[in-house]
Design an enzyme around this catalytic site. Structure first.
Site, short mmCIF file in Angstrom:
data_model
loop_
_atom_site.label_atom_id
_atom_site.label_comp_id
_atom_site.label_asym_id
_atom_site.label_seq_id
_atom_site.Cartn_x
_atom_site.Cartn_y
_atom_site.Cartn_z
N HIS A 47 14.47 -37.41 32.98
CA HIS A 47 13.12 -37.12 32.48
C HIS A 47 12.49 -35.97 33.26
O HIS A 47 11.79 -35.13 32.69
CB HIS A 47 12.25 -38.37 32.53
CG HIS A 47 12.67 -39.43 31.55
ND1 HIS A 47 12.92 -39.14 30.22
CD2 HIS A 47 12.88 -40.77 31.68
CE1 HIS A 47 13.28 -40.25 29.59
NE2 HIS A 47 13.27 -41.26 30.45
N ASP A 99 15.08 -35.02 22.69
CA ASP A 99 15.88 -36.22 22.94
C ASP A 99 17.10 -35.89 23.81
O ASP A 99 17.63 -34.79 23.75
CB ASP A 99 16.33 -36.83 21.60
CG ASP A 99 16.80 -38.26 21.76
OD1 ASP A 99 16.47 -38.90 22.77
OD2 ASP A 99 17.50 -38.75 20.85
N LEU A 154 -0.41 -19.35 22.27
CA LEU A 154 0.31 -20.48 21.68
C LEU A 154 -0.53 -21.76 21.67
O LEU A 154 -1.19 -22.08 22.66
CB LEU A 154 1.58 -20.74 22.52
CG LEU A 154 2.42 -21.96 22.14
CD1 LEU A 154 3.23 -21.69 20.88
CD2 LEU A 154 3.35 -22.36 23.28
#
Ligand code: IPE
Ligand code: IPE
Ligand code: MG
Length: 253
Positions: free
Chosen positions: A40, A23, A134
């Protein structure tokens, strides 16, 4: 006997699964008099950084909240921008992720996405399915309530078809129908951007996750900030309902 968690060195207390609410992109841009779009884009760069940092540190699973089921409420141009950024980032990064041995997964209701995006998501998952590094989970059009609802619906379907009895429905059974059931549960939840709320992220899965909130905005989040979160995690005693003495393995606990 349960190990004394305080006697274990911090590196052995590395979270296996980190889940992040990314956020603060908008505020990052606002502080620089830039558009939210720029925020963004910068956020997408931070994603690459943190994926690399998690791989380097040996974290097994990283789940990122990219777009919530409530984010459709944003102005249409911002939603469109986020969808485009999603597709272009995926296209640009998939090769690098594959080479880095990352296994990519998506959770959320993808049926709401454009056909091209849905196809690309499926392709990216297939391409990396056998990778052993991962596991990167992208939560897109995801909501914790949606997750519990879809799990309940599938359990009800199994019951209606006679494949299971209502009496057989336990928390463990419902868990198997929720997203991420095949992965270790999130150990560490991080929310950047200063808000202290879950915003309908992994409601079921966060039952015993350690929560960590930082004021740092997502585009500024880096390996050092991740290490600070991991250090906070390592200093916590996870009790899972037991007493501190039980967890520490004190003889007369
Ligand atoms: C998070 O940043 C990104 C998404 C929700 C997609 P925000 O866009 O929510 O940034 P703020 O909260 O407005 O700063
Ligand atoms: C949560 O951030 C969702 C994502 C990071 C994808 P929001 O910015 O949408 O959360 P609220 O609306 O402030 O709770
Ligand atoms: Mg926000």
């Amino acid at each position: 006997m349960t190990p004394d968690v305080r006697a274990v060195s911090p590196c052995e207390l590395l979270p296996r699964h980190v889940a992040i609410v990314m956020d603060g992109n908008g505020r990052w841009a606002q502080r620089r008099s830039l558009t939210r779009t720029a925020g963004h884009r910068e956020g997408a760069k931070a994603v690459r950084r943190i994926v690399e940092a998690c791989s380097e540190r040996g974290i097994e699973v990283l789940t990122l909240f990219a777009f919530s089921s409530e984010n459709w409420r944003r102005p249409r141009p911002e939603v469109e921008l986020l969808m485009n950024l999603f597709l272009t980032t995926l296209r640009r990064e998939i090769r690098r992720l594959d080479v880095a041995n990352v296994r990519l997964r998506f959770i959320g209701d993808r049926s709401a996405f454009a056909a091209t995006l849905q196809e690309y998501i499926a392709k990216a998952e297939q391409r990396t399915v056998a990778n052993t590094g991962l596991t990167l989970v992208i939560a897109a059009n995801y909501g914790g309530r949606w997750d519990i609802t879809q799990a309940s619906r599938r359990v009800a379907e199994a019951a209606a078809a006679g494949r299971l009895q209502p009496g057989e429905i336990t928390a463990d059974l419902l868990h198997r129908y929720t997203c991420l059931a095949d992965l270790p549960e999130p150990d560490l939840f991080i929310r950047t951007g200063g808000e202290q709320r879950i915003s309908n992220f992994l409601l079921w899965q966060l039952a015993y996750t350690e929560l960590y909130f930082t004021d740092r905005l997502w585009p500024d989040f880096d390996g050092e900030a991740l290490d600070a979160a991991c250090a906070a995690f390592a200093s916590r005693q996870r009790r899972f309902g037991q007493t501190s003495e039980q967890v520490a393995g004190v003889a007369d606990a």
